[in-house]
Design a protein around this motif. Structure first.
Motif, PDB file in Angstrom:
ATOM      1  N   CYS A   1       0.858  -1.188   0.000  1.00  0.00           N
ATOM      2  CA  CYS A   1       0.000   0.000   0.000  1.00  0.00           C
ATOM      3  C   CYS A   1       0.891   1.234   0.000  1.00  0.00           C
ATOM      4  CB  CYS A   1      -0.945  -0.003   1.197  1.00  0.00           C
ATOM      5  SG  CYS A   1      -0.126   0.173   2.775  1.00  0.00           S
ATOM      6  N   ARG A   2       0.314   2.336  -0.475  1.00  0.00           N
ATOM      7  CA  ARG A   2       1.039   3.602  -0.511  1.00  0.00           C
ATOM      8  C   ARG A   2       0.779   4.372   0.772  1.00  0.00           C
ATOM      9  NH1 ARG A   2       0.173   7.453  -4.566  1.00  0.00           N
ATOM     10  NH2 ARG A   2      -2.009   7.129  -4.187  1.00  0.00           N
ATOM     11  N   THR A   3       1.836   4.914   1.335  1.00  0.00           N
ATOM     12  CA  THR A   3       1.741   5.726   2.546  1.00  0.00           C
ATOM     13  C   THR A   3       2.586   6.980   2.343  1.00  0.00           C
ATOM     14  OG1 THR A   3       3.720   4.941   3.719  1.00  0.00           O
ATOM     15  CG2 THR A   3       1.734   3.558   3.864  1.00  0.00           C
ATOM     16  N   PRO A   4       2.500   7.922   3.267  1.00  0.00           N
ATOM     17  CA  PRO A   4       3.386   9.084   3.175  1.00  0.00           C
ATOM     18  C   PRO A   4       4.869   8.699   3.290  1.00  0.00           C
ATOM     19  CG  PRO A   4       1.546   9.537   4.632  1.00  0.00           C
ATOM     20  CD  PRO A   4       1.488   8.079   4.299  1.00  0.00           C
ATOM     21  N   TYR A   5       5.142   7.479   3.721  1.00  0.00           N
ATOM     22  CA  TYR A   5       6.521   6.996   3.891  1.00  0.00           C
ATOM     23  C   TYR A   5       6.967   6.107   2.729  1.00  0.00           C
ATOM     24  CZ  TYR A   5       5.013   8.459   8.455  1.00  0.00           C
ATOM     25  OH  TYR A   5       4.495   9.181   9.484  1.00  0.00           O
ATOM     26  N   GLY A   6       6.162   6.020   1.713  1.00  0.00           N
ATOM     27  CA  GLY A   6       6.459   5.159   0.583  1.00  0.00           C
ATOM     28  C   GLY A   6       5.605   3.905   0.614  1.00  0.00           C
ATOM     29  N   GLU A   7       5.887   3.004  -0.310  1.00  0.00           N
ATOM     30  CA  GLU A   7       5.113   1.767  -0.395  1.00  0.00           C
ATOM     31  C   GLU A   7       5.639   0.760   0.624  1.00  0.00           C
ATOM     32  OE1 GLU A   7       4.691  -1.430  -3.823  1.00  0.00           O
ATOM     33  OE2 GLU A   7       3.745   0.488  -4.355  1.00  0.00           O
ATOM     34  N   MET A   8       4.708   0.055   1.276  1.00  0.00           N
ATOM     35  CA  MET A   8       5.063  -0.966   2.264  1.00  0.00           C
ATOM     36  C   MET A   8       3.879  -1.886   2.472  1.00  0.00           C
ATOM     37  SD  MET A   8       4.962   1.244   5.820  1.00  0.00           S
ATOM     38  CE  MET A   8       6.057   2.498   5.188  1.00  0.00           C
ATOM     39  N   PRO A   9       4.090  -3.038   3.133  1.00  0.00           N
ATOM     40  CA  PRO A   9       2.965  -3.930   3.413  1.00  0.00           C
ATOM     41  C   PRO A   9       1.940  -3.248   4.323  1.00  0.00           C
ATOM     42  CG  PRO A   9       5.056  -5.058   3.772  1.00  0.00           C
ATOM     43  CD  PRO A   9       5.367  -3.605   3.558  1.00  0.00           C
ATOM     44  N   LEU A  10       0.692  -3.511   4.066  1.00  0.00           N
ATOM     45  CA  LEU A  10      -0.396  -2.914   4.841  1.00  0.00           C
ATOM     46  C   LEU A  10      -0.225  -3.160   6.344  1.00  0.00           C
ATOM     47  CD1 LEU A  10      -3.141  -1.493   4.943  1.00  0.00           C
ATOM     48  CD2 LEU A  10      -4.210  -3.710   4.471  1.00  0.00           C
ATOM     49  N   GLY A  11       0.149  -4.360   6.724  1.00  0.00           N
ATOM     50  CA  GLY A  11       0.328  -4.675   8.142  1.00  0.00           C
ATOM     51  C   GLY A  11       1.393  -3.845   8.827  1.00  0.00           C
ATOM     52  N   ARG A  12       2.371  -3.423   8.072  1.00  0.00           N
ATOM     53  CA  ARG A  12       3.421  -2.544   8.614  1.00  0.00           C
ATOM     54  C   ARG A  12       2.966  -1.084   8.595  1.00  0.00           C
ATOM     55  NH1 ARG A  12       8.800  -0.921   5.803  1.00  0.00           N
ATOM     56  NH2 ARG A  12       9.749   0.262   7.460  1.00  0.00           N
ATOM     57  N   ALA A  13       2.202  -0.733   7.593  1.00  0.00           N
ATOM     58  CA  ALA A  13       1.758   0.647   7.422  1.00  0.00           C
ATOM     59  C   ALA A  13       0.737   1.078   8.462  1.00  0.00           C
ATOM     60  CB  ALA A  13       1.192   0.842   6.020  1.00  0.00           C
ATOM     61  N   LEU A  14      -0.161   0.177   8.835  1.00  0.00           N
ATOM     62  CA  LEU A  14      -1.247   0.560   9.750  1.00  0.00           C
ATOM     63  C   LEU A  14      -0.723   1.196  11.042  1.00  0.00           C
ATOM     64  CD1 LEU A  14      -3.782  -2.327   9.233  1.00  0.00           C
ATOM     65  CD2 LEU A  14      -4.195   0.118   8.863  1.00  0.00           C
ATOM     66  N   PRO A  15       0.190   0.552  11.760  1.00  0.00           N
ATOM     67  CA  PRO A  15       0.667   1.194  13.001  1.00  0.00           C
ATOM     68  C   PRO A  15       1.369   2.511  12.752  1.00  0.00           C
ATOM     69  CG  PRO A  15       1.304  -1.132  12.937  1.00  0.00           C
ATOM     70  CD  PRO A  15       0.742  -0.785  11.591  1.00  0.00           C
ATOM     71  N   LEU A  16       2.104   2.634  11.650  1.00  0.00           N
ATOM     72  CA  LEU A  16       2.814   3.877  11.357  1.00  0.00           C
ATOM     73  C   LEU A  16       1.865   5.020  11.091  1.00  0.00           C
ATOM     74  CD1 LEU A  16       5.679   2.617   9.046  1.00  0.00           C
ATOM     75  CD2 LEU A  16       5.863   3.406  11.403  1.00  0.00           C
ATOM     76  N   VAL A  17       0.856   4.765  10.285  1.00  0.00           N
ATOM     77  CA  VAL A  17      -0.098   5.810   9.919  1.00  0.00           C
ATOM     78  C   VAL A  17      -0.899   6.267  11.130  1.00  0.00           C
ATOM     79  CG1 VAL A  17      -2.137   6.310   8.536  1.00  0.00           C
ATOM     80  CG2 VAL A  17      -0.205   5.151   7.510  1.00  0.00           C
ATOM     81  N   VAL A  18      -1.280   5.327  11.980  1.00  0.00           N
ATOM     82  CA  VAL A  18      -2.074   5.669  13.158  1.00  0.00           C
ATOM     83  C   VAL A  18      -1.236   6.430  14.174  1.00  0.00           C
ATOM     84  CG1 VAL A  18      -3.322   4.722  15.135  1.00  0.00           C
ATOM     85  CG2 VAL A  18      -3.736   3.827  12.845  1.00  0.00           C
ATOM     86  N   VAL A  19      -0.015   5.984  14.405  1.00  0.00           N
ATOM     87  CA  VAL A  19       0.838   6.634  15.393  1.00  0.00           C
ATOM     88  C   VAL A  19       1.260   8.025  14.941  1.00  0.00           C
ATOM     89  CG1 VAL A  19       3.135   6.518  16.478  1.00  0.00           C
ATOM     90  CG2 VAL A  19       1.686   4.503  16.410  1.00  0.00           C
ATOM     91  N   ASP A  20       1.465   8.197  13.676  1.00  0.00           N
ATOM     92  CA  ASP A  20       1.970   9.458  13.161  1.00  0.00           C
ATOM     93  C   ASP A  20       0.874  10.383  12.668  1.00  0.00           C
ATOM     94  OD1 ASP A  20       4.195  11.150  12.586  1.00  0.00           O
ATOM     95  OD2 ASP A  20       3.858  10.744  10.465  1.00  0.00           O
ATOM     96  N   ALA A  21      -0.354  10.141  13.064  1.00  0.00           N
ATOM     97  CA  ALA A  21      -1.479  10.933  12.565  1.00  0.00           C
ATOM     98  C   ALA A  21      -1.389  12.385  12.976  1.00  0.00           C
ATOM     99  CB  ALA A  21      -2.791  10.355  13.056  1.00  0.00           C
TER     100      ALA A  21
END
Length: 124
Positions: free
Chosen positions: A104-124
């Motif tokens: 999935c695409r995130t502000p940190y680049g592409e990564m697995p969804l399972g890794r992205a979820l905690p990052l996106v929530v913590v860095d909201a």
């Protein structure tokens, strides 16, 4: 790690929603321990973080979620709890079938969804 997300996220969401459901209108008006933030601001921020998880799980762009907590301010404590509960319930529902290994695409680049979820929530 992806199994951890499926286990820990619902537990954290339950704790969060129970806490917010216990707040009164007066509680929302109180200052939080964060400088210049009320409890209402903090609850709105948390709700926006959970909304980002929903958007990510739905394959959307998390940058589409407003970053200003005021966009998620609820009129009263009951409305704040209802808004958070709705977003949390949607995360639980989407997590059941989510492919957490999918890219999935995130502000940190592409990564697995399972890794992205905690990052996106913590860095909201």
């Amino acid at each position: 790690m992806t199994d951890d997300v499926r286990t820990v996220a619902p537990q954290a969401l339950d704790l969060l929603t129970r806490t917010v459901e216990g707040l009164s209108d007066g509680d929302l008006r109180r200052r939080s321990n964060l400088r210049d933030w009320t409890v209402r601001d903090l609850v709105a921020h948390v709700t926006s973080s959970v909304r980002k998880a929903v958007v990510l799980l739905e394959g959307g762009d998390v940058d589409s979620v407003p970053v200003d907590p005021a966009a998620f301010h609820a009129e009263d404590a009951a409305a704040a709890a209802t808004a958070l509960r709705a977003e949390a319930d949607r995360v639980r529902e989407l997590l059941r079938e989510a492919d957490l290994d999918a890219a999935c695409r995130t502000p940190y680049g592409e990564m697995p969804l399972g890794r992205a979820l905690p990052l996106v929530v913590v860095d909201a």
